[in-house]
Write an enzyme that holds these catalytic residues in place. Structure first.
Site, PDB file in Angstrom:
ATOM      1  N   ARG A   1       0.814  -1.222   0.000  1.00 10.19           N
ATOM      2  CA  ARG A   1       0.000   0.000   0.000  1.00 10.19           C
ATOM      3  C   ARG A   1       0.847   1.271   0.000  1.00 10.19           C
ATOM      4  O   ARG A   1       0.314   2.370  -0.134  1.00 10.19           O
ATOM      5  CB  ARG A   1      -0.952   0.007   1.204  1.00 10.19           C
ATOM      6  CG  ARG A   1      -1.930  -1.141   1.196  1.00 10.19           C
ATOM      7  CD  ARG A   1      -2.852  -1.109   2.409  1.00 10.19           C
ATOM      8  NE  ARG A   1      -3.880  -0.093   2.262  1.00 10.19           N
ATOM      9  CZ  ARG A   1      -4.033   0.944   3.089  1.00 10.19           C
ATOM     10  NH1 ARG A   1      -3.196   1.104   4.095  1.00 10.19           N
ATOM     11  NH2 ARG A   1      -4.999   1.803   2.906  1.00 10.19           N
ATOM     12  N   CYS A  22      14.442  30.106  27.286  1.00  9.78           N
ATOM     13  CA  CYS A  22      14.208  28.661  27.442  1.00  9.78           C
ATOM     14  C   CYS A  22      14.236  28.313  28.922  1.00  9.78           C
ATOM     15  O   CYS A  22      15.207  28.601  29.622  1.00  9.78           O
ATOM     16  CB  CYS A  22      15.286  27.875  26.694  1.00  9.78           C
ATOM     17  SG  CYS A  22      15.269  26.097  27.066  1.00  9.78           S
ATOM     18  N   HIS A  35      21.399  24.014  24.243  1.00  9.95           N
ATOM     19  CA  HIS A  35      20.032  23.966  23.746  1.00  9.95           C
ATOM     20  C   HIS A  35      19.930  23.244  22.405  1.00  9.95           C
ATOM     21  O   HIS A  35      18.867  22.704  22.069  1.00  9.95           O
ATOM     22  CB  HIS A  35      19.493  25.402  23.606  1.00  9.95           C
ATOM     23  CG  HIS A  35      18.039  25.499  23.297  1.00  9.95           C
ATOM     24  ND1 HIS A  35      17.074  25.434  24.271  1.00  9.95           N
ATOM     25  CD2 HIS A  35      17.383  25.662  22.112  1.00  9.95           C
ATOM     26  CE1 HIS A  35      15.873  25.556  23.710  1.00  9.95           C
ATOM     27  NE2 HIS A  35      16.027  25.690  22.408  1.00  9.95           N
ATOM     28  N   ASN A  73       9.952  12.449  24.530  1.00  9.21           N
ATOM     29  CA  ASN A  73       9.241  12.854  23.332  1.00  9.21           C
ATOM     30  C   ASN A  73      10.197  13.737  22.536  1.00  9.21           C
ATOM     31  O   ASN A  73      10.555  14.820  22.987  1.00  9.21           O
ATOM     32  CB  ASN A  73       7.970  13.628  23.677  1.00  9.21           C
ATOM     33  CG  ASN A  73       7.014  12.801  24.521  1.00  9.21           C
ATOM     34  OD1 ASN A  73       6.885  11.597  24.331  1.00  9.21           O
ATOM     35  ND2 ASN A  73       6.354  13.439  25.470  1.00  9.21           N
ATOM     36  N   GLY A  99       4.896  16.471  19.229  1.00 13.65           N
ATOM     37  CA  GLY A  99       4.305  17.446  20.134  1.00 13.65           C
ATOM     38  C   GLY A  99       5.255  18.162  21.056  1.00 13.65           C
ATOM     39  O   GLY A  99       4.813  18.825  21.999  1.00 13.65           O
ATOM     40  N   SER A 120       7.407  21.044  22.353  1.00 12.65           N
ATOM     41  CA  SER A 120       7.465  22.489  22.139  1.00 12.65           C
ATOM     42  C   SER A 120       8.830  23.072  22.474  1.00 12.65           C
ATOM     43  O   SER A 120       9.163  24.174  22.036  1.00 12.65           O
ATOM     44  CB  SER A 120       6.385  23.192  22.973  1.00 12.65           C
ATOM     45  OG  SER A 120       6.561  22.915  24.352  1.00 12.65           O
ATOM     46  N   HIS A 167      15.154  21.736  23.758  1.00 14.56           N
ATOM     47  CA  HIS A 167      16.290  21.514  24.656  1.00 14.56           C
ATOM     48  C   HIS A 167      16.354  20.019  25.000  1.00 14.56           C
ATOM     49  O   HIS A 167      15.332  19.424  25.330  1.00 14.56           O
ATOM     50  CB  HIS A 167      16.139  22.340  25.931  1.00 14.56           C
ATOM     51  CG  HIS A 167      17.389  22.421  26.736  1.00 14.56           C
ATOM     52  ND1 HIS A 167      18.175  23.560  26.793  1.00 14.56           N
ATOM     53  CD2 HIS A 167      18.023  21.509  27.492  1.00 14.56           C
ATOM     54  CE1 HIS A 167      19.222  23.341  27.566  1.00 14.56           C
ATOM     55  NE2 HIS A 167      19.154  22.090  28.003  1.00 14.56           N
ATOM     56  N   HIS A 184      16.097  16.780  26.608  1.00 12.41           N
ATOM     57  CA  HIS A 184      15.583  16.378  27.910  1.00 12.41           C
ATOM     58  C   HIS A 184      14.609  15.222  27.772  1.00 12.41           C
ATOM     59  O   HIS A 184      14.131  14.921  26.672  1.00 12.41           O
ATOM     60  CB  HIS A 184      14.886  17.551  28.609  1.00 12.41           C
ATOM     61  CG  HIS A 184      13.551  17.899  28.019  1.00 12.41           C
ATOM     62  ND1 HIS A 184      13.412  18.558  26.812  1.00 12.41           N
ATOM     63  CD2 HIS A 184      12.279  17.669  28.462  1.00 12.41           C
ATOM     64  CE1 HIS A 184      12.136  18.735  26.545  1.00 12.41           C
ATOM     65  NE2 HIS A 184      11.414  18.195  27.521  1.00 12.41           N
ATOM     66  N   GLN A 223      11.500  13.013  30.498  1.00 13.72           N
ATOM     67  CA  GLN A 223      10.695  13.156  31.706  1.00 13.72           C
ATOM     68  C   GLN A 223      10.582  11.816  32.423  1.00 13.72           C
ATOM     69  O   GLN A 223      10.773  10.752  31.828  1.00 13.72           O
ATOM     70  CB  GLN A 223       9.298  13.673  31.370  1.00 13.72           C
ATOM     71  CG  GLN A 223       9.298  15.056  30.744  1.00 13.72           C
ATOM     72  CD  GLN A 223       7.884  15.572  30.517  1.00 13.72           C
ATOM     73  OE1 GLN A 223       7.132  15.821  31.466  1.00 13.72           O
ATOM     74  NE2 GLN A 223       7.511  15.727  29.255  1.00 13.72           N
ATOM     75  N   LYS A 228       3.108   8.461   9.973  1.00 14.48           N
ATOM     76  CA  LYS A 228       2.119   7.424  10.212  1.00 14.48           C
ATOM     77  C   LYS A 228       1.040   8.003  11.118  1.00 14.48           C
ATOM     78  O   LYS A 228       1.282   8.315  12.274  1.00 14.48           O
ATOM     79  CB  LYS A 228       2.757   6.206  10.881  1.00 14.48           C
ATOM     80  CG  LYS A 228       1.773   5.205  11.479  1.00 14.48           C
ATOM     81  CD  LYS A 228       0.905   4.535  10.444  1.00 14.48           C
ATOM     82  CE  LYS A 228       0.015   3.474  11.086  1.00 14.48           C
ATOM     83  NZ  LYS A 228      -0.911   2.845  10.127  1.00 14.48           N
ATOM     84  N   PHE A 229      -0.159   8.171  10.573  1.00 17.47           N
ATOM     85  CA  PHE A 229      -1.271   8.684  11.360  1.00 17.47           C
ATOM     86  C   PHE A 229      -2.082   7.516  11.911  1.00 17.47           C
ATOM     87  O   PHE A 229      -2.402   6.570  11.189  1.00 17.47           O
ATOM     88  CB  PHE A 229      -2.167   9.585  10.506  1.00 17.47           C
ATOM     89  CG  PHE A 229      -1.549  10.912  10.169  1.00 17.47           C
ATOM     90  CD1 PHE A 229      -1.564  11.963  11.078  1.00 17.47           C
ATOM     91  CD2 PHE A 229      -0.924  11.110   8.944  1.00 17.47           C
ATOM     92  CE1 PHE A 229      -0.983  13.177  10.774  1.00 17.47           C
ATOM     93  CE2 PHE A 229      -0.339  12.324   8.625  1.00 17.47           C
ATOM     94  CZ  PHE A 229      -0.373  13.363   9.544  1.00 17.47           C
TER      95      PHE A 229
END
Length: 346
Positions: free
Chosen positions: A27, A50, A117, A157, A163, A165, A168, A170, A172, A314-315
């Site tokens: 596909r 920042c 950064h 992420n 997503g 923003s 820098h 890092h 979590q 890829k959605f």
């Protein structure tokens, strides 16, 4: 028609998630008129606004120290925290077995990899990458001694496409009073596999991946990375220490060095694949730290990049969001070969 698409159109069992993944690589030739991903704009080494750069004031008024290496602090806007509001039992409503709520207790932390950064873990020296893994181990050792913590998820992420923003470098940490669902599922799968076959599911996966070799990306003395046979995302990769550890807390310095080396090798291959910074979500999937018997679990890093082709994301749509099963547009063996072919600077 079936012979024409042999090896491109099939479904595979995901033994850890205990679900089917459908592959339909043929596909990829279909027309596409959706959004395109592009390279991000270059950023400077230091940004005065920042909230993760050294010496800058954060949203809560605290000032970051002039840190030189790894810097860890409690998140100013935590998802879980020890200052979460209490829940009045009288406020509970409806069926007690169906409609429950409790205090959002826990610890949320930010781990800055480097004061600069404009770098990522693909750019830093191996020693600095290892220092990040050593810091994660220290955090896990702390959580093991905290009776309020049952589980800790370390995740990054990476990239605007997922997503982020603030670029820098890092990650979590969410240390919670419950175990995240994917690890619970992996533990169920491991226990069921052991009961049925008297073998460890993770050891079997590693053994068969090493025996096959066609999906291996990198291997060193203590760790290896591979696109799993049952990958859902095109460039999904798992990174395992060869010796089974339930959490990072028990890993040696040498093991962490080699685990970091596999990670750094992979993210450099990601960036070299299309010649742009490569987005991904990285999760370190570890056993709970509630002092229960979680010996079947084998900690691993799971990297799930959203790109499936240059510029194409890829959605997640009807099958994934609506139905709960993944439809993959690429074959794991092909993507593993693409990653292996990336030329890395010495």
């Amino acid at each position: 028609m079936s012979n024409e698409f042999l090896g491109q159109w099939e479904q595979r069992w995901h033994p850890l998630r205990q679900e089917w993944v459908v592959y339909s690589a043929h596909r990829n030739a279909r027309p596409w008129s959706g959004a395109l991903a592009s390279a991000s704009e270059p950023v400077p080494e230091y940004l005065p606004d920042c909230y993760l750069c050294p010496r800058n004031k954060r949203a809560n008024g605290k000032v970051n120290p002039d840190y030189k290496g790894v810097y860890i602090f409690d998140n100013d806007f935590p998802v879980v925290g020890d200052n979460a509001p209490p829940i009045d039992p009288a406020a509970q409503s409806g069926h007690p077995a169906l409609f429950k709520k409790t205090r959002a207790d826990g610890i949320a932390r930010v781990v800055c990899y480097d004061p600069r950064h404009n770098v990522t873990l693909a750019d830093v020296l191996p020693e600095q990458a290892t220092n990040v893994f050593l810091a994660w181990r220290e955090q896990m050792q702390e959580f093991k001694n905290n009776p309020a913590v049952e589980f800790a998820l370390i995740f990054e992420n990476h990239g605007a496409m997922v997503g982020v923003s603030n670029p820098h470098p890092h990650c979590q940490i969410y240390a919670t009073n419950f175990t995240f669902a994917l690890v619970e599922q992996e533990l169920r799968a491991a226990r069921q596999f052991d009961a049925e076959y008297n073998k460890n599911i993770f050891s079997e996966i590693l053994s068969h991946e090493l025996e096959s070799g066609e999906r291996i990306i990198t291997e060193n003395d203590n760790a290896l990375s591979f696109v799993p046979y049952f990958a859902r995302y095109a460039y999904e990769v798992m990174i395992f220490p060869k010796k089974r550890h339930a959490t990072l807390a028990t890993m040696s310095d040498d093991e962490l060095h080699d685990l970091a080396a596999c990670f750094q090798d992979l993210v450099r291959r990601y960036d070299g694949l299309y010649g742009v910074p490569f987005p991904y979500v990285m999760s370190i999937l570890q056993a709970p730290v509630d002092h229960g018997n979680h010996s079947p679990h084998h900690l691993h890093l799971l990297l799930q990049p959203p790109l499936r082709q240059p510029g194409l994301q890829k959605f997640l749509a009807g099958p994934e969001i609506g139905g709960g099963n993944f439809m993959a547009d690429t074959m794991p063996e092909v993507k593993a070969e693409e990653l292996r072919r990336v030329k890395l600077d010495s």
